[in-house]
Design an enzyme around this catalytic site. Structure first.
Site, PDB file in Angstrom:
ATOM      1  N   HIS A 239     -15.801  -1.829   2.192  1.00  0.00           N
ATOM      2  CA  HIS A 239     -15.469  -2.548   3.415  1.00  0.00           C
ATOM      3  C   HIS A 239     -16.657  -3.340   3.963  1.00  0.00           C
ATOM      4  CE1 HIS A 239     -13.321  -3.317   7.164  1.00  0.00           C
ATOM      5  NE2 HIS A 239     -12.251  -2.770   6.630  1.00  0.00           N
TER       6      HIS A 239
ATOM      7  N   HIS B 253      -7.469   3.536   6.917  1.00  0.00           N
ATOM      8  CA  HIS B 253      -8.725   3.825   6.218  1.00  0.00           C
ATOM      9  C   HIS B 253      -9.068   5.311   6.175  1.00  0.00           C
ATOM     10  CE1 HIS B 253      -9.168  -0.387   5.856  1.00  0.00           C
ATOM     11  NE2 HIS B 253      -9.796  -0.652   6.989  1.00  0.00           N
TER      12      HIS B 253
ATOM     13  N   GLU C 282     -11.513  -6.787   0.291  1.00  0.00           N
ATOM     14  CA  GLU C 282     -11.336  -5.384  -0.081  1.00  0.00           C
ATOM     15  C   GLU C 282     -10.369  -5.292  -1.261  1.00  0.00           C
ATOM     16  OE1 GLU C 282     -10.274  -3.307   3.741  1.00  0.00           O
ATOM     17  OE2 GLU C 282     -10.653  -5.327   4.447  1.00  0.00           O
TER      18      GLU C 282
END
Ligand code: BGC
Length: 387
Positions: A214, A140, A351
């Site tokens: 997210h 991420h 996601e």
């Protein structure tokens, strides 16, 4: 234009700045409601600026709150089949919760959503070393991804559709990524109870990019147990299997006759603990599904339904994949809103994305953005009820 200033836009009539809907009460008739986009203080980021919370409300009383830190969606309040509103996102009441370590609640993750193997990739013959923050891998965006940065904000109204435009600039070399990257995320709450998320980006050097949202959903309401009774449909006949560190092997696997087949609505808990190597790697579902596309553009990707409340969420996207993460790593150590303890699988993420580790897999759709190109991606979260 409003940047970080307290502001209030009232649409189709007067709306009070900083107001929010009364908690847990049935919505007044739609005719009594006005769409509005308001702002109010959200507290000071530790060693950082004062933050504003933006509250978007549509004429149906649906409410989305978001802060410029991480472009985080703090809450989404939607009605159940009896018209009772609940917040369906895991998160925190105050900024200190978001500023402390947490698994990306509500945030936009960037520059690269999900993992890049061994925190490294080669592009145009040059090897780049990224910040490793997940064992040997980069997850991420690295140690300080865009989820931990303060974005610039601008409220808008477009005919009853209310929203916030967030922009950010990431310098060349940020977390190891090449190029000065400009990114923009636009949240719009529409008149038909959709939260649309539009991503844009440009760079002055070739770089991977993969932005996603997210948020952790629990359609029964956050803090109301696990998501194992939610029914999920994913419009995908294939997924990308992973190794023990959740890096794709590079293969495409058929979902048929596996616990990964969500082509028909299926309770998440029905097979999540099946004796399956892939599920063992993720501690449950934590995989990328390859969407069945018959065309480019926005297509339906997934539907989530919670039988008790009747709430439904339809996800559509322009992306090729969707990561369904069942909140397997939540372990009850995080206290969220109203002191609720977020136990294992108490929320799930959907996601929309390009596939994890694409810069290291030539067989995956490319995630490389080059100078002169414009990155664009769109996802729609449409909330509804089945009666
Ligand atoms: C990943 C998970 C990770 C979670 C929180 C998800 O997108 O797939 O493996 O634990 O994010 O970081």
């Amino acid at each position: 234009m409003v940047r970080y200033a307290l502001a209030c836009i009232a649409l189709a009539g007067a709306a009070a700045c900083g107001g929010s809907n009364a908690a847990d009460k049935p919505a007044p008739p739609p005719s009594a409601k006005k769409a509005s986009a308001t702002s109010a203080p959200f507290g000071d980021l530790p060693n950082g600026p004062a933050l504003t919370v933006y509250t978007l409300t549509n004429a149906n009383g649906v409410e989305v709150r978001t802060i410029p830190y991480g472009a985080i969606v703090v809450s989404v309040r939607v009605p159940d089949k009896n018209g009772k509103f609940d917040d369906v996102l895991l998160g925190f009441d105050r900024i200190d919760g978001y500023a402390a370590s947490h698994p990306y609640f509500g945030a936009v993750v960037c520059r690269y959503g999900n993992r890049i193997a061994k925190a490294s990739f080669t592009l145009d013959g040059q090897q780049y070393a990224l910040a490793a923050n997940n064992g040997p891998n980069s997850l991420h965006g690295g140690v300080k991804g865009f989820d931990k940065k303060v974005w610039e904000a601008e409220l808008f109204d477009r005919d009853g559709n209310v929203g916030v435009i967030y922009t950010i600039t990431s310098p060349d070399g940020d977390e190891g990524y090449p190029g000065n990257l400009k990114a923009q995320v636009t949240y719009t709450l529409t008149t038909s109870n959709e939260l649309t998320v539009e991503y844009e980006g440009s760079t002055d050097k070739a770089t991977p990019i993969n932005l996603t949202q997210h948020s952790y959903f629990n359609l029964a309401g956050e803090g109301r147990g696990d998501v194992l009774n939610h029914r999920l449909t994913i419009d995908a006949s294939r997924y990308t299997p992973v190794d023990a560190t959740l890096i794709p092997t590079g293969d495409y696997a058929a979902v048929e006759n596996t616990p990964f087949d969500f082509r028909r609505p299926m309770a998440i808990g029905a097979r999540i603990d099946a004796d399956d190597e892939q599920l063992r790697h993720g501690g449950g579902y934590d995989h990328n599904w390859v969407l069945d596309r018959d065309r480019d553009g926005l297509v339906h990707a997934a539907r989530l339904e919670e039988p008790t409340s009747g709430r439904m969420l339809d996800v559509s996207t322009t992306e090729p994949g969707i990561q369904f993460y069942a909140g397997n790593f939540l372990d009850g150590t995080i206290k969220g809103k109203s002191g609720h303890v977020y136990a294992r699988r108490s929320g799930l993420c959907l996601e929309t994305q390009h596939f994890p580790d694409s810069p290291n897999h030539s067989g995956f759709p490319s995630t490389i953005l080059r100078p002169g190109e414009q990155y664009r991606s769109k996802t729609v979260f449409a909330f509804g009820v089945s009666k």
